[in-house]
Design a protein around this motif. Structure first.
Motif, short mmCIF file in Angstrom:
data_model
loop_
_atom_site.label_atom_id
_atom_site.label_comp_id
_atom_site.label_asym_id
_atom_site.label_seq_id
_atom_site.Cartn_x
_atom_site.Cartn_y
_atom_site.Cartn_z
N ARG A 1 -18.43 -5.15 4.17
CA ARG A 1 -17.00 -5.43 4.42
C ARG A 1 -16.79 -6.85 4.92
NH1 ARG A 1 -15.82 0.31 7.32
NH2 ARG A 1 -15.54 1.53 5.42
N TYR A 2 -17.67 -7.29 5.80
CA TYR A 2 -17.60 -8.67 6.29
C TYR A 2 -17.72 -9.64 5.11
CZ TYR A 2 -18.79 -13.04 8.53
OH TYR A 2 -18.81 -14.37 8.91
N MET A 3 -18.68 -9.38 4.25
CA MET A 3 -18.91 -10.25 3.10
C MET A 3 -17.68 -10.29 2.18
SD MET A 3 -22.85 -9.29 2.26
CE MET A 3 -22.94 -10.42 0.87
N ASP A 4 -17.07 -9.14 1.94
CA ASP A 4 -15.86 -9.10 1.12
C ASP A 4 -14.72 -9.85 1.79
OD1 ASP A 4 -16.98 -7.64 -0.95
OD2 ASP A 4 -16.20 -5.71 -0.27
N ARG A 5 -14.56 -9.62 3.08
CA ARG A 5 -13.46 -10.26 3.81
C ARG A 5 -13.53 -11.78 3.71
NH1 ARG A 5 -12.45 -10.32 10.23
NH2 ARG A 5 -10.40 -11.28 10.18
N PHE A 6 -14.74 -12.33 3.77
CA PHE A 6 -14.90 -13.77 3.71
C PHE A 6 -15.35 -14.26 2.33
CE2 PHE A 6 -14.89 -12.82 8.20
CZ PHE A 6 -13.97 -13.76 8.66
N LYS A 7 -15.25 -13.37 1.34
CA LYS A 7 -15.54 -13.70 -0.06
C LYS A 7 -16.91 -14.34 -0.26
CE LYS A 7 -10.65 -14.14 -1.27
NZ LYS A 7 -10.22 -13.09 -0.43
N LEU A 8 -17.92 -13.74 0.40
CA LEU A 8 -19.29 -14.22 0.24
C LEU A 8 -19.87 -13.61 -1.04
CD1 LEU A 8 -20.51 -13.91 3.94
CD2 LEU A 8 -19.55 -15.90 2.78
N PRO A 9 -20.32 -14.43 -1.98
CA PRO A 9 -20.73 -13.93 -3.29
C PRO A 9 -22.19 -13.46 -3.39
CG PRO A 9 -20.84 -16.30 -3.27
CD PRO A 9 -20.31 -15.88 -1.91
N THR A 10 -22.85 -13.30 -2.29
CA THR A 10 -24.28 -12.97 -2.28
C THR A 10 -24.56 -11.58 -2.83
OG1 THR A 10 -24.48 -14.33 -0.30
CG2 THR A 10 -26.31 -12.87 -0.80
N ALA A 11 -25.54 -11.47 -3.71
CA ALA A 11 -25.96 -10.17 -4.26
C ALA A 11 -26.61 -9.35 -3.15
CB ALA A 11 -26.95 -10.38 -5.40
N VAL A 12 -26.32 -8.04 -3.14
CA VAL A 12 -26.85 -7.14 -2.12
C VAL A 12 -27.54 -5.95 -2.78
CG1 VAL A 12 -26.27 -5.60 -0.20
CG2 VAL A 12 -25.02 -7.75 -0.49
N ILE A 13 -28.77 -5.69 -2.32
CA ILE A 13 -29.50 -4.48 -2.70
C ILE A 13 -29.70 -3.68 -1.42
CG2 ILE A 13 -31.62 -3.50 -3.65
CD1 ILE A 13 -31.99 -6.21 -5.15
N VAL A 14 -29.23 -2.45 -1.42
CA VAL A 14 -29.39 -1.57 -0.26
C VAL A 14 -30.76 -0.90 -0.36
CG1 VAL A 14 -28.55 0.53 0.87
CG2 VAL A 14 -26.93 -1.20 0.05
#
Length: 151
Positions: free
Chosen positions: A80-93
């Motif tokens: 959610r933090y990443m979305d809020r600040f539009k961080l484009p980093t790929a995430v693998i859970v």
């Protein structure tokens, strides 16, 4: 390629680091052990990939400190933090839990993956079930990392 490994369990973190070393990516890894330290890392640096545990403490666990409230969906707070600040980093859970409780409902990893894909389509790249008793997680994670590198 810079990688942020967000994992609070030392044995799991060590095993993931071992895989990254085999892939010749270890020198590019930063670590965070909680929601708070992950967000601090994202504020101060940019990454190409985040390997994110789903269940995280609020703060780092250190001598005399419990780490605050345990968050079963702490990884979601990072997303959610990443979305809020539009961080484009790929995430693998990467999670060791086969399912999560949400109220009175249990969500398995397939459903969780679909939810994360729907909520974070620009950054979510998949979910890997980590089980130290088997090596399948290594192959799955390696494949997903290679897919991110190729993109």
């Amino acid at each position: 390629m810079s990688i942020l490994l967000v994992e609070d369990e030392a044995p799991k973190r060590k095993n993931i680091r071992s895989l990254l070393e085999q892939m010749d990516l270890l020198g590019l890894v930063s670590e965070a052990c909680s929601v708070g330290s992950a967000i601090r890392s994202l504020r101060s640096s940019s990454f190409d990939l985040i390997l994110l545990d789903m269940s995280l403490p609020t703060f780092d666990i250190v001598a005399g400190e419990s780490g605050g409230r345990a968050q079963g969906f702490g990884g979601v707070e990072v997303l959610r933090y990443m979305d809020r600040f539009k961080l484009p980093t790929a995430v693998i859970v990467v999670t060791a839990y086969p399912a999560f409780s949400q109220g009175d409902k249990e969500i398995d990893l397939t459903e969780l993956g679909k939810n994360l894909e729907a909520q974070h389509p620009k950054i979510f790249r998949g979910i890997v079930f980590y089980n130290s008793m088997f090596s399948t997680w290594r192959d799955e994670l390696k494949t997903k990392i290679e897919e991110v590198i190729i993109r």
